[in-house]
Enzyme design. Structure first.
Site, PDB file in Angstrom:
ATOM      1  N   ARG A 233       3.062  -6.445 -10.181  1.00  0.00           N
ATOM      2  CA  ARG A 233       1.902  -6.765 -10.220  1.00  0.00           C
ATOM      3  C   ARG A 233       1.249  -6.413 -11.362  1.00  0.00           C
ATOM      4  O   ARG A 233       1.363  -5.454 -11.903  1.00  0.00           O
ATOM      5  CB  ARG A 233       0.726  -6.139  -8.875  1.00  0.00           C
ATOM      6  CG  ARG A 233      -0.445  -6.263  -8.779  1.00  0.00           C
ATOM      7  CD  ARG A 233      -1.309  -5.931  -7.450  1.00  0.00           C
ATOM      8  NE  ARG A 233      -1.161  -4.546  -7.360  1.00  0.00           N
ATOM      9  CZ  ARG A 233      -0.498  -4.164  -6.388  1.00  0.00           C
ATOM     10  NH1 ARG A 233       0.228  -4.702  -5.587  1.00  0.00           N
ATOM     11  NH2 ARG A 233      -0.490  -2.655  -6.162  1.00  0.00           N
TER      12      ARG A 233
ATOM     13  N   ASP B  62      -9.797  -0.203 -11.821  1.00  0.00           N
ATOM     14  CA  ASP B  62      -8.453  -0.446 -10.769  1.00  0.00           C
ATOM     15  C   ASP B  62      -7.432  -1.458 -11.591  1.00  0.00           C
ATOM     16  O   ASP B  62      -7.610  -2.474 -11.763  1.00  0.00           O
ATOM     17  CB  ASP B  62      -9.190  -1.480  -9.708  1.00  0.00           C
ATOM     18  CG  ASP B  62      -8.123  -1.697  -8.463  1.00  0.00           C
ATOM     19  OD1 ASP B  62      -7.089  -1.377  -8.551  1.00  0.00           O
ATOM     20  OD2 ASP B  62      -8.556  -2.684  -7.787  1.00  0.00           O
TER      21      ASP B  62
ATOM     22  N   HIS C 121       0.935  -1.152  -0.001  1.00  0.00           N
ATOM     23  CA  HIS C 121       0.006  -0.149  -0.180  1.00  0.00           C
ATOM     24  C   HIS C 121       0.761   1.389  -0.168  1.00  0.00           C
ATOM     25  O   HIS C 121       0.445   2.081   0.732  1.00  0.00           O
ATOM     26  CB  HIS C 121      -0.976  -0.140   1.166  1.00  0.00           C
ATOM     27  CG  HIS C 121      -1.969  -1.021   0.921  1.00  0.00           C
ATOM     28  ND1 HIS C 121      -2.913  -1.626   2.275  1.00  0.00           N
ATOM     29  CD2 HIS C 121      -2.665  -1.798  -0.024  1.00  0.00           C
ATOM     30  CE1 HIS C 121      -3.565  -2.297   1.717  1.00  0.00           C
ATOM     31  NE2 HIS C 121      -3.532  -2.641   0.551  1.00  0.00           N
TER      32      HIS C 121
END
Ligand code: GLY
Ligand code: MN
Ligand code: MN
Length: 435
Positions: free
Chosen positions: A403, A268, A240
């Site tokens: 990611r 997203d 995060h």
């Protein structure tokens, strides 16, 4: 959004509720950022889903079958002095004329009017625990009604969790919701392309964040579905990370997780790419592994598959690949059982996506993973995170976080990747960045 959606949703909910019931849905409060400074107002997703009403200090009430109108909105009164500072207020009349309320009252009359509505009903649909102030008023109203027992009035007999029903409705996206989500994903994907093409060593993480925001602004979209994550090198291994304030180094990868919000619907998207436009050999190997895992996971997004099928596919691919690369040792089946992959991949492969970025809806029903159905939207976002200094890992893998995240609609015969315009193969990324 097609404005006919809002009454359609209210009708659908009222069909579920049935006669003799009442639903009470509060708007979100206006939040302060710090003394005298407000955040731009963002409606509560449940409230907005049912009303499309964009103001704070409001309570929506649904009473199926009520003669004087089934949809009642309590809202702020018009106030020319206040409106001079903060802009137009719809007022009760505007709530009826502009937002389709059957009946509307000043919010200040809530304590007078709502208890009288409550005493006509047996069942109350309400999300307890979401709004402490309203919870307290609700229990005051109920005890007030109880106090009138000798005049033949009863408090409602049953309290039912509204969120359970509403969140199930929100899980299945209508055609016009999908259209908005597709537009949001396209705008975000184009913004990812733009910052990817512009990225050079020496720029900062904040530069990339700025490029993303600018690209959204240029399309007329101001809101982000969440704080963008822009992490170069080792920063990409902090899940995060939102400081986004470091210089991007030649030879590092950078991870960008950013998605705009359009008409309150989230996108997203995560992309990871080399700051200098060319993957090094270790980066290439890890990146291709995450991409293979993501493609294997996306292939599992189809009606009838359990919600966790994509996650299982991602874990299988990642674990096998980690063994091949020498990052894990042992039998893949055993390593999966013992969750050894969690050293490098410690989050789920996705979540529901909708009005909230981590959208509502049950993931399990009676203890079993829910089946995917057409109209659901999920993210698919496997990753690998190897911080600098990780014990037992060769130096060449360290300081790499990867990611790859897409927004995927479940369709009748499989899936549709809403965010497909954002490049993700090694060839596409290197070609775009070489230009
Ligand atoms: N950006 C938040 C998430 O990926 O879930
Ligand atoms: Mn996500
Ligand atoms: Mn994300």
């Amino acid at each position: 959004m097609n404005p006919a959606e809002f009454p359609r949703r209210r009708r659908q909910l009222m069909r579920i509720m049935g006669k003799g019931s009442i639903a009470i849905v509060p708007a979100a409060p206006q939040c302060l950022r710090n003394r005298d400074v407000r955040y731009r107002y963002r409606p509560d997703s449940d409230f907005y889903y049912l009303t499309g009403f964009p103001e704070p200090e409001a309570v929506a009430v649904l009473i199926p079958g009520r003669d004087q109108g089934q949809y009642i909105l309590f809202c702020r009164e018009k106030d020319p002095k206040k409106e001079r500072w903060d802009g137009a207020i719809a007022g009760p009349q505007g709530a009826v004329e502009l937002y389709g309320a059957d009946d509307a009252f000043p919010i200040g009359d809530l304590d007078d009017i709502l208890p009288r509505m409550l005493e006509q009903c047996d069942k109350v649909f309400y999300s307890m625990g979401a709004d402490a102030e309203l919870d307290q008023r609700m229990s005051q109203w109920i005890s007030r009604i109880r106090g009138k027992a000798r005049s033949g009035v009863h408090p409602p007999q049953e309290f039912i969790a509204l969120d359970h029903h509403l969140h199930d409705m929100r899980l299945y996206k209508s055609r016009s919701e999908v259209a908005v989500m597709r537009r949001a994903a396209r705008i975000s994907a184009a913004a990812h392309r733009e910052l990817m093409a512009a990225c050079r060593p020496g720029m900062t993480e904040l530069d990339l964040e700025g490029l993303f925001l600018q690209a959204c602004y240029r399309k007329g979209v101001r809101e982000q579905a969440y704080q963008p994550i822009v992490g170069g090198g080792d920063n990409a291994t902090v899940l995060h990370y939102i400081n986004n304030d470091q210089v991007l180094a030649d030879g590092d990868l950078v991870l960008v997780d950013a998605g705009c919000e359009l008409e309150c619907y989230a996108s997203d998207i995560t992309r990871t790419f080399p700051v200098n436009g060319r993957f090094s050999e270790p980066q290439r190997q890890l990146y291709q592994l995450v991409l293979d895992a993501q493609l294997a996971a996306i292939a599992q997004v189809k009606p009838g598959n359990p919600y966790n099928a994509p996650h299982k596919a991602a874990v299988r691919t990642l674990t096998r690949g980690l063994v091949k690369l020498g990052l894990l040792k042992g039998q893949p089946a055993k390593l999966i059982k013992e969750e050894k992959y969690k050293k490098f991949f410690m989050h789920g492969t996705g979540h529901w996506l909708g009005l909230d970025v981590h959208d509502v809806g049950d993931y399990k029903i009676d203890g079993h993973w829910r089946e995917l159905e057409p109209g659901m939207v999920v993210t698919v976002e496997p990753g690998l995170y190897i911080p600098r200094g990780m014990r037992g890992v060769a130096k060449k893998w360290q300081g790499i976080g990867i990611r790859i995240e897409d927004d995927v609609l479940v369709t009748r015969d499989g899936h549709d990747v809403l965010s497909k315009d954002a490049p993700k193969t090694i060839e596409e990324i290197e070609a775009l960045m070489a230009r």
